[in-house]
Design a protein around this motif. Structure first.
Motif, PDB file in Angstrom:
ATOM      1  N   ALA A 138       0.887  -1.285   0.012  1.00  0.00           N
ATOM      2  CA  ALA A 138      -0.023  -0.137  -0.062  1.00  0.00           C
ATOM      3  C   ALA A 138       0.811   1.280   0.198  1.00  0.00           C
ATOM      4  O   ALA A 138       0.503   2.190  -0.788  1.00  0.00           O
ATOM      5  N   ASP A 140       4.010   1.399  -1.130  1.00  0.00           N
ATOM      6  CA  ASP A 140       4.462   1.419  -2.619  1.00  0.00           C
ATOM      7  C   ASP A 140       3.621   2.285  -3.378  1.00  0.00           C
ATOM      8  O   ASP A 140       4.067   2.945  -4.268  1.00  0.00           O
ATOM      9  N   ASN A 141       2.253   1.895  -3.520  1.00  0.00           N
ATOM     10  CA  ASN A 141       1.126   2.218  -4.402  1.00  0.00           C
ATOM     11  C   ASN A 141       1.179   3.683  -4.159  1.00  0.00           C
ATOM     12  O   ASN A 141       1.022   4.541  -5.145  1.00  0.00           O
ATOM     13  N   LEU A 144       4.484   5.565  -5.398  1.00  0.00           N
ATOM     14  CA  LEU A 144       4.558   5.643  -6.899  1.00  0.00           C
ATOM     15  C   LEU A 144       3.339   6.558  -7.459  1.00  0.00           C
ATOM     16  O   LEU A 144       3.669   7.239  -8.556  1.00  0.00           O
ATOM     17  N   GLY A 145       2.178   6.470  -7.106  1.00  0.00           N
ATOM     18  CA  GLY A 145       0.996   7.267  -7.542  1.00  0.00           C
ATOM     19  C   GLY A 145       1.663   8.821  -7.319  1.00  0.00           C
ATOM     20  O   GLY A 145       1.394   9.518  -8.061  1.00  0.00           O
ATOM     21  N   SER A 146       2.251   9.228  -6.002  1.00  0.00           N
ATOM     22  CA  SER A 146       2.431  10.538  -5.788  1.00  0.00           C
ATOM     23  C   SER A 146       3.887  10.974  -6.654  1.00  0.00           C
ATOM     24  O   SER A 146       3.881  12.122  -6.862  1.00  0.00           O
ATOM     25  N   ALA A 184      -0.892  17.058  -1.585  1.00  0.00           N
ATOM     26  CA  ALA A 184      -1.988  15.780  -1.677  1.00  0.00           C
ATOM     27  C   ALA A 184      -1.098  14.428  -1.018  1.00  0.00           C
ATOM     28  O   ALA A 184      -1.770  13.894  -0.427  1.00  0.00           O
ATOM     29  N   PHE A 185       0.196  14.509  -1.256  1.00  0.00           N
ATOM     30  CA  PHE A 185       1.051  13.366  -0.522  1.00  0.00           C
ATOM     31  C   PHE A 185       1.112  13.561   0.893  1.00  0.00           C
ATOM     32  O   PHE A 185       0.937  12.200   1.414  1.00  0.00           O
ATOM     33  N   LEU A 187      -1.030  14.637   2.850  1.00  0.00           N
ATOM     34  CA  LEU A 187      -2.364  14.252   3.398  1.00  0.00           C
ATOM     35  C   LEU A 187      -2.567  12.769   3.340  1.00  0.00           C
ATOM     36  O   LEU A 187      -2.998  11.987   4.091  1.00  0.00           O
ATOM     37  N   ALA A 188      -2.014  12.258   1.882  1.00  0.00           N
ATOM     38  CA  ALA A 188      -2.416  10.640   1.902  1.00  0.00           C
ATOM     39  C   ALA A 188      -1.283   9.932   2.974  1.00  0.00           C
ATOM     40  O   ALA A 188      -1.737   8.897   3.473  1.00  0.00           O
ATOM     41  N   ALA A 190      -0.134  10.992   5.727  1.00  0.00           N
ATOM     42  CA  ALA A 190      -0.621  11.198   7.071  1.00  0.00           C
ATOM     43  C   ALA A 190      -1.768  10.078   7.530  1.00  0.00           C
ATOM     44  O   ALA A 190      -1.759   9.345   8.563  1.00  0.00           O
ATOM     45  N   GLY A 191      -2.624   9.878   6.455  1.00  0.00           N
ATOM     46  CA  GLY A 191      -3.546   9.185   6.402  1.00  0.00           C
ATOM     47  C   GLY A 191      -3.320   7.555   6.600  1.00  0.00           C
ATOM     48  O   GLY A 191      -3.775   6.771   7.424  1.00  0.00           O
ATOM     49  N   PHE A 192      -2.264   7.425   5.904  1.00  0.00           N
ATOM     50  CA  PHE A 192      -1.717   5.912   5.718  1.00  0.00           C
ATOM     51  C   PHE A 192      -1.193   5.636   7.034  1.00  0.00           C
ATOM     52  O   PHE A 192      -1.274   4.491   7.612  1.00  0.00           O
ATOM     53  N   HIS A 195      -3.645   5.197   9.919  1.00  0.00           N
ATOM     54  CA  HIS A 195      -4.199   3.991   9.885  1.00  0.00           C
ATOM     55  C   HIS A 195      -3.397   2.553  10.234  1.00  0.00           C
ATOM     56  O   HIS A 195      -3.865   1.791  10.925  1.00  0.00           O
TER      57      HIS A 195
END
Lengths: 206, 206
Positions: A138, A140-141, A144-146, A184-185, A187-188, A190-192, A195
């Protein structure tokens, strides 16, 4: 004294040439590499195990710009965050390599050793063994998306000239300049991390 | 009666040909498209606004396989989750298009209308205006990274043959067969939604 012309061809030059081709064209072929280096295609095959071997050279070249010492940091979430940031920066330099690398199995020893350390970190942090690879994958994904997004234009959407996307225009105007991809990165990530901290806490023995 | 040969060339055929080239080679050129369709390169330019126009045709073709009606679902987090799943499935069919599409600005009307709806959804859910694009972009990144992973080999790591990655081998063995990419996406999406639910709650008026 001039070096023998054979020295023109080695794994390092093959990898560098393949990466330059991928950066500009999204792909490479072995004959293209041979042409760029002024050698026969068959000579290239003396140095690498086919196309798959060259893909692993690309993977190693990019991975060696990731700061693997981040994985020695503690606590584990600080390590994972620092690794993710370095990993994203490395791939943002070579966005067109990403589909080639994700579409073939990781065999590069320099890369496998980073994953071995990441697994060790998560086991030490108390993650259930069955969660370790999903957590790493997760991340990694997300990275790479970011990385693709970091390589994208700062202004990613062109609102419809007919005025049919007024809300999109307002939402774009509300984002501070220059940090679109980073916001955006952050935020993502921090959420990851929030969790998976929960996952580690629920799996770790009290 | 046979149709005039001019009908062989239209935006639909140009888009389909470009997508087939990208799927197999990671890129396209206008002369390649013309060759594949048996026409002059200049004729292709009569139908599209250059290379950028063809990239938008690719974007529209892939986006039209996303179920945009998911964005009408409520509550908003159910809508966002369903949209993300459909969006990931669409791009997993065309992983090599991803860098091309992320590296150029979104202008396709069919795609902009989906973003307009997503923005509307998040405003209605109570997100602060400045958070709307970072939330959407973070979801984009997660979806595209996971789409690449869904298109990747089921067995993504080849543990080192010299036995130097024993923990990686154990962690890989602990993951149930056949759901590697889905397990990672489910984990990342759950973490993302948890985190942004918190953002919406803190921004919404009491």
């Amino acid at each position: 004294m001039p070096r023998p012309s054979k020295a023109l061809l080695d794994r390092d030059r093959i990898g560098a040439t393949a990466l330059a081709l991928v950066d500009s064209h999204g792909d490479f072929s072995v004959p293209q590499i041979a042409r760029a280096l002024g050698v026969q295609t068959a000579s290239v095959y003396h140095h690498v195990e086919g196309r798959a071997g060259i893909i692993e050279l690309l993977r190693s070249r990019i991975a060696e710009t990731i700061d693997a010492s981040t994985l020695e940091l503690r606590p584990w979430d600080r390590a994972l965050e620092a690794w993710a940031r370095s990993y994203r920066a490395a791939f943002a330099e070579h966005p067109r390599s990403i589909p080639l690398l994700t579409m073939s199995q990781v065999a590069s020893p320099e890369v496998l050793v980073q994953y071995e350390r990441a697994v060790e970190l998560l086991i030490e942090a108390g993650f259930a063994m069955a969660d370790v690879m999903p957590v790493i994958t997760a991340l990694d994904n997300l990275v790479l998306g970011s990385a693709l997004d970091l390589a994208a234009p700062e202004s990613m959407w062109q609102p419809a000239p007919d005025g049919s996307t007024p809300l999109l225009e307002r939402a774009l105007a509300a984002v501070g300049g220059g940090r679109r991809a980073d916001a955006a990165f952050d935020l993502a990530l921090a959420g990851f991390l929030d969790h998976v901290r929960g996952l580690a806490a629920s799996a770790a023995p009290a």
